[in-house]
Motif scaffolding. Structure first.
Motif, short mmCIF file in Angstrom:
data_model
loop_
_atom_site.label_atom_id
_atom_site.label_comp_id
_atom_site.label_asym_id
_atom_site.label_seq_id
_atom_site.Cartn_x
_atom_site.Cartn_y
_atom_site.Cartn_z
N ASP A 253 23.90 6.65 39.66
CA ASP A 253 22.77 7.59 39.48
C ASP A 253 21.49 6.82 39.15
O ASP A 253 20.62 7.32 38.45
CB ASP A 253 23.10 8.59 38.38
N GLU A 254 21.40 5.58 39.65
CA GLU A 254 20.23 4.74 39.37
C GLU A 254 18.92 5.49 39.67
O GLU A 254 17.94 5.37 38.96
CB GLU A 254 20.30 3.46 40.22
N PRO B 85 9.76 1.39 37.05
CA PRO B 85 9.98 2.14 35.81
C PRO B 85 11.41 2.01 35.27
O PRO B 85 11.62 2.10 34.07
CB PRO B 85 9.69 3.59 36.21
N THR B 86 12.37 1.73 36.15
CA THR B 86 13.76 1.65 35.67
C THR B 86 14.07 0.28 35.07
O THR B 86 15.18 0.06 34.60
CB THR B 86 14.76 1.93 36.81
N ALA C 284 23.11 2.50 50.32
CA ALA C 284 23.65 3.86 50.32
C ALA C 284 23.32 4.59 49.02
O ALA C 284 23.22 5.82 48.99
CB ALA C 284 25.16 3.81 50.54
N VAL C 285 23.13 3.82 47.92
CA VAL C 285 22.80 4.44 46.62
C VAL C 285 21.33 4.90 46.60
O VAL C 285 20.95 5.81 45.87
CB VAL C 285 23.07 3.44 45.48
N ASP D 7 13.31 8.52 51.43
CA ASP D 7 11.94 8.58 50.91
C ASP D 7 11.58 9.96 50.35
O ASP D 7 11.16 10.10 49.21
CB ASP D 7 10.97 8.19 52.02
N GLY D 8 11.77 11.02 51.20
CA GLY D 8 11.37 12.38 50.81
C GLY D 8 12.12 12.83 49.57
O GLY D 8 11.52 13.40 48.64
N GLU D 9 13.39 12.51 49.52
CA GLU D 9 14.20 12.97 48.39
C GLU D 9 13.78 12.28 47.10
O GLU D 9 13.66 12.93 46.05
CB GLU D 9 15.68 12.69 48.70
N LEU D 10 13.53 10.98 47.19
CA LEU D 10 13.11 10.25 46.00
C LEU D 10 11.77 10.79 45.49
O LEU D 10 11.56 10.99 44.30
CB LEU D 10 12.99 8.75 46.32
#
Lengths: 182, 784
Positions: free
Chosen positions: B120-121, B154-155, B527-528, B532-535
């Motif tokens: 869930d990175e 940020p992570t 794959a993790v 683009d749109g989803e992020l």
């Protein structure tokens, strides 16, 4: 507005302050400890972040910044090294100012102003001084491209031998204003 | 001289040929020739990679002789100077040196490299946490000038990447720079901008370091008188190689010159004849030329040490032409006069040749060349002496025999007995002393076979310890047909090793996967990463209700998008160009058409059994190596090989003797003094404090060969006969040239030459003395 026009009158009467003279005034300060309030205006943030703490300086080159809000932090700058502690229990992390040119420029601007070392200031910055002995304003613009990439200009304002405000304008538009509490 | 025209014609042909050969000969000076070599191919692969691989291209520097503050200053100044030097690629003295290019590289590949991405990175919850921590950081020093990175990352992936690459066993820093544990020395690491095998380049880089050091020394000396004593030590494979080359070249020059000068003086004193000098030069010159040519043909290259040995060997090979000159030249009919010694001469040449046979089969790289140069040189000189020289001898060519009466002492049988008793007593006392004393018999350190002085090796170890760069003890070699297969295999193994590290049963390890994940692993990471749109949508959702403006994390979204894109893969080439290129090239490389990967374990102990079981479970060819055990085993192997070689040499020459003499009593008479002398030589070496190594034992074989030579000629001696003066003269001359040449060789600093030189010089002297005692004892008393 009123203050400004009053100052304009004073300016007309007083002779313009020379850099050497200002440096002479600043050099008289041996040591000092003051409280400060730092306001950070980030372009990517809707509201500024306020940092509060104490700054102390001891000749010739020791500068200490202790932040009490929003999070405790202590920075000791001695000579060409800065050591940083994120909490009182943690060991300090030491970095050499030479390795971080932008930080170095900032420290040089602060320290050279505090001791009145005009030679060092002139070497790193184009200097523009306005105002009088009692209300002066020093604008420093970095000379090298590496530093210009990050720092647009540094402004230091003060009264006599005591600086009252440091302001840093970053090239990305962020601004940091440090006000010294009287 | 008879037929001078023919002779000088042949002489000219030889001189021309030899000049041509030596002018076109590329004499090797590399140190590998002089270093022990492992028998197992895997160990050899690893040892070569550590010794000559990309990671070996370093110079270690130690600064000492001044106060700590002065050392810190000197270290910083030297670093600054060397960074500006075009011959130097990389310098580190312990100060954090942030290379902007390295940071940019790590930033670009941060999602494809390093520790695995959490499932869930990029999930909504972890983004929310990440943004909160960015906000907190903006109120600290990190927010003052580093906020661009805070927003782009940020992570905090970069911090994890930096932790991943920071050395787990970083060298000790004191006052900000690397120092030895006792604080007496500041240490630095320099990487020359030259190939490790380019010795001229290495020499240039070392010269640059020395001259920079002198600049620092002068500058600090001006500032304070006490700093003027600042000293510098340099070490490392490049320094060693350059030093060994200088030594090989200088020894080639002086040993050749000394051998030549001594032989010429001796021969001139013995014969006082230009013609004799020319004949001897011709015979030994052909021997040397043939020896070098044979080595060139057999090995495809000739080492400087081989040429030195070949030059020295002329002092031994000259025995045959001397015998021919003395016996033939002393006779009224040279050809007939020589007939009586042919069989003895042939036998003595064959026993000597047999003694060198074990050299040629040695696993020590240098010994084989020395064996071939010796056999070819001796054989050629013998053939010239046997078949050419007699035709150029005039009757009574050699009239003066100054050493003729030298070895025929006038002793009564009583005094002979006394001398023999005294000799036996001395031997008994020596053996007793040896047995009572606790001196070591066998060489127990590989370092003593290496051409480098012990002192230099100790300096190297001291510097390496302080820089945490000692050679590892345990390694695993994984070989597969292609690179990806090696990487995947090591990734699978790595997960098991990580468990051992977590259980604190393994200190740590380094592997190519640390720098280059396999394609398969990179695909799994991609794959993790969300599209683009989803992020973008997840970021927008996490931003709701925070003080961040819209688009604050656009750089982050772009960075993830770039890492996810099908075009972005971390390749071998991309790592090769980075700061980690040298490390990866050391751990992952092509070898004989396959790819080999190395896993380097930290520490002196590892759970070997479990690691081996893990390797077996994973399958493929993964081999765990214990380099220390292999090095210890190598010494034992060398000892066995040397003893076997000595036995082989002794048996071969004895067999030659037996076939040649066909008389049990004669063989026994030749064998007894030689066996005694060999035993005595070993005891003498041990009493001199020299433990026996491969080189000494192999050289004992030469002593047996030469011993038969002397014993055979001595046995022919019948005091009082006219011909005996000639035999005695020749024998003394031969022994002197041989012993002299080997004695000069024993002055060499290279263990291989020094070991052989000292053993043969002592052995020849002893074999001569012992043979003489046996000869006298056999009842052939001096004439009344």
């Amino acid at each position: 507005m009123l203050g400004q026009s009053l100052r304009a009158v004073e300016l007309a009467e007083a002779a313009p302050l020379q850099l050497a003279e200002l440096m002479g005034l600043l050099a008289k300060q041996e040591r000092g400890s003051v409280r400060f309030r730092e306001t950070r205006h980030y372009v990517r943030l809707k509201e500024p972040i306020v940092v509060i703490g104490a700054l102390s300086f001891q000749k010739p080159d020791r500068l200490t910044k202790i932040v009490t809000q929003p999070k405790w932090e202590r920075v000791d700058i001695v000579g060409a090294e800065a050591s940083l502690r994120a909490s009182e229990s943690e060991p300090a992390r030491t970095i050499r100012l030479d390795d971080v040119p932008v930080l170095n420029a900032l420290i040089v601007a602060l320290r050279a102003t505090l001791v009145g070392d005009d030679a060092q200031l002139v070497r790193m910055f184009a200097i523009h001084l306005t105002g009088t002995k009692d209300d002066w304003r020093l604008v420093l613009v970095p000379r090298t491209a590496v530093i210009q990439e990050k720092v647009a200009q540094i402004t230091i304002a003060g009264r006599g031998g005591v600086p009252t405000q440091f302001a840093l304008v970053q090239s990305n538009g962020d601004r940091v204003v440090i006000e010294i509490e009287p | 001289m008879r037929r001078p025209a023919t002779f000088w014609c042949l002489f000219a042909i030889w001189a021309f040929g030899a000049t041509f050969l030596f002018a076109n000969l590329e004499v090797k000076t590399d140190s590998n020739f002089l270093l022990p070599r492992f028998a197992s191919p895997e160990t050899r692969l690893v040892a070569d990679q550590l010794r000559r691989g990309p990671a070996s291209n370093i110079v270690l520097i130690g600064l000492g002789g001044a106060s700590k503050d002065a050392l810190v200053q000197a270290s910083d100044r030297l670093t600054t100077l060397l960074r500006e030097n075009p011959d130097i690629g990389f310098v580190a003295n312990g100060r954090s040196f942030v290379d902007p290019a390295a940071v940019a590289w790590a930033r670009r590949y941060r999602y494809l490299l390093g520790p695995p991405l959490e499932p869930d990175e990029f999930g909504a919850a972890s983004l929310g946490r990440a943004f909160k921590s960015v906000l907190a950081s903006l109120g600290t020093s990190a927010g003052l000038l580093g906020e661009d990175l805070l927003f782009a990352d940020p992570t905090g992936r970069m911090l994890r990447i930096l932790a991943h690459f920071s050395q787990q066993d970083a060298p000790r820093a004191s006052s900000g720079i690397w120092m030895t544990a006792d604080g007496a020395m500041a240490t630095l690491v320099v990487r020359p901008r030259f190939d490790p095998l380019d010795l001229d380049g290495q020499a240039r880089a070392i010269a640059a370091i020395r001259s920079s050091f002198q600049t620092v020394q002068r500058a600090l000396g001006v500032e304070s008188q006490s700093n003027a004593k600042l000293t510098m030590l340099v070490s490392g494979p490049g320094v060693f190689a350059v030093d060994v080359r200088a030594q090989v070249i200088s020894e080639l020059a002086w040993i050749s010159t000394a051998t030549l000068a001594c032989s010429v003086l001796l021969i001139w004193f013995a014969f006082r004849s230009i013609a004799v000098m020319a004949l001897l030069t011709f015979a030994t010159g052909i021997g040397l030329t043939a020896g070098v040519l044979a080595v060139r043909v057999v090995f495809g290259e000739v080492h400087g040490v081989t040429v030195t040995f070949g030059m020295m060997l002329t002092g031994l090979a000259i025995d045959y032409p001397i015998h021919v000159l003395v016996h033939g030249g002393n006779s009224s009919d040279p050809i007939r006069g020589l007939r009586s010694i042919w069989s003895t001469l042939l036998l003595s040449a064959l026993t000597t040749l047999a003694a060198f046979v074990p050299f040629t089969t040695s696993s020590f790289p240098g010994l084989a060349q020395l064996g071939v140069v010796s056999i070819a040189g001796i054989l050629a000189t013998f053939l010239v002496a046997r078949f050419l020289l007699p035709h150029f001898l005039k009757p009574a060519h050699v009239a003066r025999l100054p050493f003729g009466n030298f070895v025929v002492p006038k002793l009564s049988s009583k005094s002979v007995r006394a001398v023999q008793l005294a000799g036996a007593g001395i031997v008994a006392a020596m053996v007793a002393w040896l047995v009572i004393g606790d001196g070591k018999v066998w060489e127990d350190s590989l370092a003593n076979l290496s051409p480098l002085p012990r002192e230099q090796l100790e300096t190297d170890l001291r510097l390496r310890r302080s820089l945490q760069s000692t050679n590892p003890r345990f390694l695993m070699v994984v070989a597969e047909s292609d690179r990806e297969a090696v990487l995947e295999r090591i990734e699978t193994l790595g997960r098991r090793f990580d468990e051992l590290v977590a259980q604190k049963r393994l200190a740590g390890y380094d592997s190519p996967s640390r720098y280059l994940p396999s394609r398969k692993a990179q695909h799994e990471r991609k794959a993790v990463m969300p599209p683009d749109g989803e992020l973008r949508a997840r970021v927008a959702a996490a931003l709701a209700g925070t003080p961040f403006r819209e688009g604050a994390f656009d750089q982050f979204v772009a960075d993830v998008g770039l890492a996810r894109s099908g075009d972005t893969f971390l390749t071998y080439e991309a790592v090769a160009e980075s700061l980690f290129g040298v490390r990866l090239a050391t751990l992952l490389f092509r070898h004989e058409g396959r790819w080999a990967g190395l896993v380097v374990f930290q520490g002196e102990t590892v759970p070997t059994k479990e690691i081996e079981e893990m390797a077996k479970a994973v399958g493929g060819s993964a081999i765990l190596l214990d380099l220390k055990a292999q090095a210890d085993g190598l010494l034992a192997e060398y000892r066995i090989e040397a003893l076997r070689g000595l036995a082989l040499g002794a048996l071969l020459s004895l067999a030659v003797l037996a076939i040649g003499l066909r008389d049990r009593h004669l063989v026994a008479r030749a064998f007894a003094p030689v066996a005694c002398a060999v035993a005595l030589t070993s005891v003498t070496l041990l009493l001199l404090g020299i433990p026996l190594s491969l080189f000494h034992l192999m050289a004992l074989s030469v002593v047996t060969g030469l011993g038969y030579d002397y014993a055979l000629f001595l046995d022919r001696l019948r005091p009082g006969r006219a011909a005996d003066s000639a035999i005695a003269h020749a024998l003394v001359l031969c022994a002197t040239t041989t012993i002299g040449s080997y004695a000069i060789l024993s002055l060499s600093q290279l263990p291989i030459l020094n070991g052989i030189g000292i053993t043969v010089a002592i052995g020849c002297l002893l074999v001569l003395i012992v043979s003489a005692l046996f000869w006298l004892g056999a009842g052939r008393e001096a004439p009344k």
